[in-house]
Design a protein around this motif. Structure first.
Motif, PDB file in Angstrom:
ATOM      1  N   ASP A   6       0.833  -1.210   0.000  1.00 56.38           N
ATOM      2  CA  ASP A   6       0.000   0.000   0.000  1.00 56.38           C
ATOM      3  C   ASP A   6       0.868   1.261   0.000  1.00 56.38           C
ATOM      4  O   ASP A   6       1.881   1.340   0.703  1.00 56.38           O
ATOM      5  N   TRP A  27      -1.661   2.271  -4.549  1.00 55.95           N
ATOM      6  CA  TRP A  27      -2.021   0.899  -4.207  1.00 55.95           C
ATOM      7  C   TRP A  27      -2.716   0.932  -2.866  1.00 55.95           C
ATOM      8  O   TRP A  27      -2.196   1.501  -1.905  1.00 55.95           O
ATOM      9  N   ASN A  29      -4.730  -1.961  -0.583  1.00 55.43           N
ATOM     10  CA  ASN A  29      -5.261  -3.305  -0.369  1.00 55.43           C
ATOM     11  C   ASN A  29      -5.392  -4.081  -1.679  1.00 55.43           C
ATOM     12  O   ASN A  29      -6.432  -4.669  -1.973  1.00 55.43           O
ATOM     13  N   LEU A  30      -4.337  -4.026  -2.493  1.00 54.65           N
ATOM     14  CA  LEU A  30      -4.206  -4.721  -3.781  1.00 54.65           C
ATOM     15  C   LEU A  30      -5.096  -4.150  -4.888  1.00 54.65           C
ATOM     16  O   LEU A  30      -5.216  -4.750  -5.953  1.00 54.65           O
ATOM     17  N   VAL A  31      -5.711  -3.012  -4.678  1.00 53.29           N
ATOM     18  CA  VAL A  31      -6.411  -2.283  -5.741  1.00 53.29           C
ATOM     19  C   VAL A  31      -5.472  -1.173  -6.198  1.00 53.29           C
ATOM     20  O   VAL A  31      -4.941  -0.420  -5.377  1.00 53.29           O
ATOM     21  N   SER A  33      -4.742   2.143  -8.790  1.00 52.70           N
ATOM     22  CA  SER A  33      -5.291   3.159  -9.678  1.00 52.70           C
ATOM     23  C   SER A  33      -4.234   4.226  -9.879  1.00 52.70           C
ATOM     24  O   SER A  33      -3.357   4.430  -9.044  1.00 52.70           O
ATOM     25  N   TYR A  42      -6.531   1.247 -13.804  1.00 57.18           N
ATOM     26  CA  TYR A  42      -7.054   0.732 -12.549  1.00 57.18           C
ATOM     27  C   TYR A  42      -7.183  -0.780 -12.660  1.00 57.18           C
ATOM     28  O   TYR A  42      -7.277  -1.326 -13.755  1.00 57.18           O
ATOM     29  N   GLY A  43      -7.160  -1.438 -11.541  1.00 52.01           N
ATOM     30  CA  GLY A  43      -7.295  -2.884 -11.549  1.00 52.01           C
ATOM     31  C   GLY A  43      -7.100  -3.464 -10.164  1.00 52.01           C
ATOM     32  O   GLY A  43      -6.874  -2.750  -9.195  1.00 52.01           O
ATOM     33  N   LYS A  44      -7.179  -4.770 -10.084  1.00 57.07           N
ATOM     34  CA  LYS A  44      -7.035  -5.487  -8.813  1.00 57.07           C
ATOM     35  C   LYS A  44      -5.982  -6.560  -8.997  1.00 57.07           C
ATOM     36  O   LYS A  44      -5.921  -7.217 -10.031  1.00 57.07           O
ATOM     37  N   ALA A  46      -3.761  -9.931  -7.132  1.00 56.03           N
ATOM     38  CA  ALA A  46      -3.882 -11.040  -6.192  1.00 56.03           C
ATOM     39  C   ALA A  46      -2.485 -11.378  -5.683  1.00 56.03           C
ATOM     40  O   ALA A  46      -1.510 -11.318  -6.432  1.00 56.03           O
ATOM     41  N   GLY A  54      -2.167  -9.725 -11.768  1.00 57.27           N
ATOM     42  CA  GLY A  54      -3.485  -9.160 -12.006  1.00 57.27           C
ATOM     43  C   GLY A  54      -3.556  -8.510 -13.364  1.00 57.27           C
ATOM     44  O   GLY A  54      -2.652  -8.656 -14.184  1.00 57.27           O
TER      45      GLY A  54
END
Length: 65
Positions: A6, A27, A29-31, A33, A42-44, A46, A54
């Motif tokens: 993060d 970053w 929590n793994l999101v 943008s 943007y994206g997620k 793992a 991801g």
């Protein structure tokens, strides 16, 4: 709870066509943008045993300067 990655980052990237750029990414929590003067992404992600993977979606928000 957050993730170890993060934070805010400066990013540099290059396309398969040889175009390059730089911008910022956040970053949380793994999101992910961020973007630059012409594109946003943007994206997620793992986390699997310490390896991140991801997909990011990219959208043009302005014409090339």
């Amino acid at each position: 709870m957050g993730h170890l990655t993060d934070g805010n980052y400066v990013v540099q990237y290059e396309s398969t066509l040889g175009y390059w750029g730089s911008g910022v990414a956040t970053w949380n929590n793994l999101v992910v943008s961020g973007g630059d003067t012409c594109f946003e992404f943007y994206g997620k992600l793992a986390d699997s045993a310490g390896f991140l993977a991801g997909r990011l979606k990219v959208r043009r928000h302005a014409s090339v300067l």
